[in-house]
Design a protein around this motif. Structure first.
Motif, PDB file in Angstrom:
ATOM      1  N   TRP A  17      14.125   4.304  -7.518  1.00 53.05           N
ATOM      2  CA  TRP A  17      13.003   3.459  -7.109  1.00 53.05           C
ATOM      3  C   TRP A  17      12.745   2.331  -8.098  1.00 53.05           C
ATOM      4  N   ALA A  18      12.966   2.568  -9.377  1.00 55.83           N
ATOM      5  CA  ALA A  18      12.770   1.502 -10.377  1.00 55.83           C
ATOM      6  C   ALA A  18      13.801   0.389 -10.174  1.00 55.83           C
ATOM      7  N   GLY A  19      15.047   0.757  -9.975  1.00 54.04           N
ATOM      8  CA  GLY A  19      16.090  -0.239  -9.722  1.00 54.04           C
ATOM      9  C   GLY A  19      15.861  -0.973  -8.411  1.00 54.04           C
ATOM     10  N   GLY A  20      15.398  -0.242  -7.413  1.00 46.24           N
ATOM     11  CA  GLY A  20      15.092  -0.859  -6.125  1.00 46.24           C
ATOM     12  C   GLY A  20      13.954  -1.852  -6.236  1.00 46.24           C
ATOM     13  N   LEU A  63      10.378   0.948  -0.354  1.00 45.76           N
ATOM     14  CA  LEU A  63      11.731   0.431  -0.553  1.00 45.76           C
ATOM     15  C   LEU A  63      12.659   0.757   0.620  1.00 45.76           C
ATOM     16  N   PRO A  64      12.647   1.977   1.181  1.00 41.88           N
ATOM     17  CA  PRO A  64      13.450   2.206   2.386  1.00 41.88           C
ATOM     18  C   PRO A  64      12.982   1.347   3.578  1.00 41.88           C
ATOM     19  N   LEU A  65      11.678   1.088   3.660  1.00 38.93           N
ATOM     20  CA  LEU A  65      11.182   0.210   4.721  1.00 38.93           C
ATOM     21  C   LEU A  65      11.808  -1.177   4.599  1.00 38.93           C
ATOM     22  N   TRP A  66      11.760  -1.733   3.379  1.00 39.34           N
ATOM     23  CA  TRP A  66      12.336  -3.060   3.163  1.00 39.34           C
ATOM     24  C   TRP A  66      13.833  -3.055   3.416  1.00 39.34           C
ATOM     25  N   GLN A 121      20.104  -1.824  -1.532  1.00 37.45           N
ATOM     26  CA  GLN A 121      20.734  -0.787  -0.704  1.00 37.45           C
ATOM     27  C   GLN A 121      21.215   0.386  -1.559  1.00 37.45           C
ATOM     28  N   ALA A 122      21.875   0.079  -2.667  1.00 31.98           N
ATOM     29  CA  ALA A 122      22.385   1.136  -3.548  1.00 31.98           C
ATOM     30  C   ALA A 122      21.238   1.927  -4.168  1.00 31.98           C
ATOM     31  N   ALA A 123      20.183   1.222  -4.571  1.00 32.96           N
ATOM     32  CA  ALA A 123      19.039   1.902  -5.190  1.00 32.96           C
ATOM     33  C   ALA A 123      18.357   2.832  -4.199  1.00 32.96           C
ATOM     34  N   ALA A 160       0.822  -1.214   0.000  1.00 36.80           N
ATOM     35  CA  ALA A 160       0.000   0.000   0.000  1.00 36.80           C
ATOM     36  C   ALA A 160       0.858   1.267   0.000  1.00 36.80           C
ATOM     37  N   LEU A 161       2.147   1.122   0.298  1.00 36.89           N
ATOM     38  CA  LEU A 161       3.025   2.291   0.369  1.00 36.89           C
ATOM     39  C   LEU A 161       3.589   2.628  -1.005  1.00 36.89           C
ATOM     40  N   PRO A 162       3.833   3.904  -1.269  1.00 39.19           N
ATOM     41  CA  PRO A 162       4.507   4.276  -2.527  1.00 39.19           C
ATOM     42  C   PRO A 162       5.969   3.815  -2.470  1.00 39.19           C
ATOM     43  N   PRO A 163       6.606   3.626  -3.635  1.00 39.05           N
ATOM     44  CA  PRO A 163       7.991   3.128  -3.664  1.00 39.05           C
ATOM     45  C   PRO A 163       8.960   3.924  -2.789  1.00 39.05           C
TER      46      PRO A 163
END
Length: 151
Positions: free
Chosen positions: A117-120, A42-45, A109-111, A35-38
């Motif tokens: 966000w696309a790479g992540g 992604l930082p959450l993950w 991590q790098a993304a 439900a979260l935006p990228p």
């Protein structure tokens, strides 16, 4: 407490942390995080994995050391066939985790650091696929350990 009991305890602690953590991440956190935006997901993950992966490394060490110790104590020739199957499935799971850690985890991590966000998303999807595989293999391994499945 005897040596076999201590080894079984350490083995199970490692399995509970690793397989249980994957189950939580895949079956609970993943659906909620969609439900979260990228830019938030992604930082959450990345933060979750930064905390979970050291636990996985510890679990891998506990599982491998205790499993080998139990095999040596029992004797490879006298050990049940299920133990030998668990040895193989365990090493496959470890190899998959090492691949996640060395590849897509570093890419994630790098993304995130570069706000790519696309790479992540690509890296996270690879992690998701491998975690799904390891989770399924973990459940199969637990079934082999507890049910025997004709072995």
């Amino acid at each position: 407490m005897t040596f076999p009991h201590l080894m079984l305890f350490l083995h199970l602690v490692g399995v509970v942390v690793w397989v249980g953590g994957m189950a939580f991440a895949y079956l609970c956190l993943r659906p909620a995080a969609t439900a979260l935006p990228p830019a938030q997901r992604l930082p959450l993950w990345a933060a979750v994995f930064a905390r979970f992966f050291p636990l996985v490394w510890t679990s891998v060490a506990l599982i491998a050391a205790s499993g080998v110790a139990m095999l040596v104590d029992t004797g490879f020739a006298r050990a049940p066939v299920a133990w030998h199957v668990m040895l193989v499935t365990g090493f496959v799971m470890i190899a998959v985790f090492v691949w996640i850690w060395a590849g897509p985890w570093r890419a994630l991590q790098a993304a995130v650091a570069g706000e790519n966000w696309a790479g992540g998303a690509v890296a996270l999807n690879l992690i998701r696929q491998r975690v799904a595989f390891n989770l399924a293999l973990g459940f199969v391994t637990i079934a082999i350990a507890t049910l025997g499945l004709g072995l």
